[in-house]
Design an enzyme around this catalytic site. Structure first.
Site, PDB file in Angstrom:
ATOM      1  CD  GLU A 126      -7.077 -37.988 -32.581  1.00 35.05           C
ATOM      2  OE1 GLU A 126      -8.162 -37.467 -32.282  1.00 35.05           O
ATOM      3  OE2 GLU A 126      -6.203 -38.288 -31.738  1.00 35.05           O
ATOM      4  N   PRO A 127      -2.724 -38.569 -35.899  1.00 36.76           N
ATOM      5  CG  PRO A 127      -1.483 -36.579 -35.982  1.00 36.76           C
ATOM      6  CD  PRO A 127      -2.849 -37.115 -35.642  1.00 36.76           C
ATOM      7  N   GLY A 130      -4.871 -44.757 -35.401  1.00 35.03           N
ATOM      8  CA  GLY A 130      -5.436 -45.223 -36.653  1.00 35.03           C
ATOM      9  C   GLY A 130      -6.482 -46.292 -36.413  1.00 35.03           C
ATOM     10  CB  SER A 131      -6.173 -49.976 -36.148  1.00 36.45           C
ATOM     11  OG  SER A 131      -5.616 -50.134 -37.439  1.00 36.45           O
ATOM     12  CD1 TRP A 155      -3.339 -41.363 -41.532  1.00 37.18           C
ATOM     13  CD2 TRP A 155      -2.442 -40.641 -43.458  1.00 37.18           C
ATOM     14  NE1 TRP A 155      -1.982 -41.540 -41.444  1.00 37.18           N
ATOM     15  CE2 TRP A 155      -1.398 -41.112 -42.612  1.00 37.18           C
ATOM     16  CE3 TRP A 155      -2.113 -40.138 -44.717  1.00 37.18           C
ATOM     17  CZ2 TRP A 155      -0.073 -41.090 -42.996  1.00 37.18           C
ATOM     18  CZ3 TRP A 155      -0.776 -40.118 -45.102  1.00 37.18           C
ATOM     19  CH2 TRP A 155       0.214 -40.588 -44.245  1.00 37.18           C
ATOM     20  CD  GLN A 338       4.349 -61.334 -64.028  1.00 36.27           C
ATOM     21  OE1 GLN A 338       4.520 -60.388 -63.257  1.00 36.27           O
ATOM     22  NE2 GLN A 338       5.358 -62.032 -64.530  1.00 36.27           N
ATOM     23  N   GLY A 341       3.163 -57.575 -68.983  1.00 36.94           N
ATOM     24  CA  GLY A 341       4.610 -57.612 -69.056  1.00 36.94           C
ATOM     25  C   GLY A 341       5.228 -56.247 -68.825  1.00 36.94           C
ATOM     26  CD  GLU A 365     -13.731 -46.036 -44.072  1.00 38.53           C
ATOM     27  OE1 GLU A 365     -14.775 -46.199 -43.435  1.00 38.53           O
ATOM     28  OE2 GLU A 365     -13.030 -45.006 -43.992  1.00 38.53           O
ATOM     29  CD  GLU A 369      -2.790 -56.587 -41.317  1.00 36.57           C
ATOM     30  OE1 GLU A 369      -2.035 -57.114 -42.163  1.00 36.57           O
ATOM     31  OE2 GLU A 369      -3.336 -55.477 -41.496  1.00 36.57           O
TER      32      GLU A 369
END
Length: 384
Positions: A126-127, A130-131, A155, A338, A341, A365, A369
């Site tokens: 939801e706005p 999240g976690s 999301w 990298q 280049g 998902e 953290e």
């Protein structure tokens, strides 16, 4: 201990790789730049048995096991993560119906997804949530024989293209305990009061459809409840063990795709009169990229094995695989840029897109953290 995959699984890998090379990779830039959903390619994926790959055969699916779906994700995401996500996530949310739904729900909702005739979704975040899944505030109140749903989801994959969503709601606000009182309810997108607003401007997987969902007195039948009322949070935790293994497979695929492209470029690109792959600095990069990708692959395969065998280490392994493989994907795609280049900084080469796409695996998902928190919690035996 046998690390060799069966001939059947290797054949699945070969066929998916062929499909990815012929139907996915040539169109990747177009759908990324235009941020449009690849309906025709998803339908072709359904004809290959890739939409709802794990849906049991009795409901029209291919019935692939966790190892096989991991291989499928790896090959598709090596070609292009954006389109690959659209194909595999076309069945997102059906896992809850497979595991906890009634026979009537399975017969109604699973076959159309497997056939590519419908797209599903899971509406959790939801706005302001999240976690912390336990802070979901979208409500569902029983009014007679109907649930009345109000709230916002954010999301949400397949938000504007989905035909139905498995929505996590607060159904029992007075339930004891932080994790009780949540339920999962199927909501069809053609219900009055349902609205989906597409989110654009994403950093990566831009072909995929992401939206904010709004529920304004949306009414659905009481029988749209999935599983046991009040047990939605615990159902979600089981769901995450499976889907986090899937995200790890996505990350391995992205790293694999970056490794393959970087290796080929190192062979083709010449500087100072010889291929840049002759230089030790490039050789060390390639060695590290391939070694870390293989390590992530083995951890992901072990997590997939645990899904298939309901191993007691599944929660730990799923978070380990997701955390490590996503970190490898970001690092390996970075090194691929990298090695290319300046050419890697523009979209003439796929590595630029893979680099942008890889980052999402550290976010959806459950963030990196959160995965570390879960791993530590499981090691210390602390539970929720």
């Amino acid at each position: 201990m046998d690390f060799e995959l069966s001939d059947e699984i290797e054949q699945i890998r070969k066929e998916v790789r062929r499909f990815a090379d012929e139907e996915v990779r040539p169109h990747a830039t177009e759908f990324d730049e235009e941020e449009k959903y690849p309906y025709d390619i998803v339908q072709k994926g359904a004809e290959m048995g890739l939409c709802g790959a794990s849906i049991p055969m009795e409901y029209g699916g291919a019935g692939y096991n966790a190892i096989e779906t991991t291989i499928i994700a790896e090959e598709l995401f090596a070609a292009d993560p954006g389109i690959a996500f659209c194909i595999l996530a076309s069945s997102f949310g059906t896992e809850a119906i497979e595991e906890f739904g009634t026979e009537e729900q399975k017969e109604e909702y699973l076959p159309p997804v497997a056939a590519g005739e419908a797209v599903s979704g899971a509406a959790i975040s939801e706005p302001d949530t999240g976690s912390d899944v336990s802070s979901v505030s979208t409500t569902a109140e029983l009014d007679g024989d109907e649930w009345v749903i109000n709230g916002n989801k954010m999301w949400i994959s397949n938000g504007t293209v989905g035909d139905f969503f498995v929505v996590l709601c607060k159904t029992d606000p007075d339930a004891d305990g932080r994790y009780n009182g949540f339920s999962q309810i199927i909501v069809e997108s053609d219900r009055d009061g349902f609205e989906a607003d597409k989110i654009t401007g994403k950093m990566g997987i831009r072909a995929s459809d992401t939206a904010e969902l709004i529920f304004d007195d949306v009414r659905v039948p009481e029988e749209n409840l999935v599983g046991t009322r009040g047990m939605g949070f615990y159902q979600q935790m089981h769901f995450f063990d499976v889907t986090r293994t899937g995200v790890a497979a996505q990350a391995v695929g992205m790293a694999k795709g970056a490794c393959e492209r970087a290796l080929q470029y190192a062979k083709d690109r010449e500087q100072f009169g010889r291929p840049i792959g002759d230089f030790q600095a490039i050789q060390h990069k390639l060695a590290d990229m391939h070694t870390r990708t293989e390590a992530a692959r083995l951890l992901t395969y072990k997590s997939a094995w645990s899904v298939e065998n309901t191993d007691e280490q599944l929660t730990t392994l799923a978070s380990m695989a997701k955390e490590y493989a996503s970190r490898v994907a970001v690092d390996v795609t970075n090194e691929a840029v990298q090695i290319h280049g300046g050419a890697g900084y523009v979209n003439d080469f796929d590595v630029e897109r893979l680099y942008r796409d890889a980052k999402i695996t550290q976010i959806y998902e459950g963030t990196t953290e959160i995965q570390k928190n879960i791993i530590a919690r499981e090691l210390l035996g602390k539970g929720f």
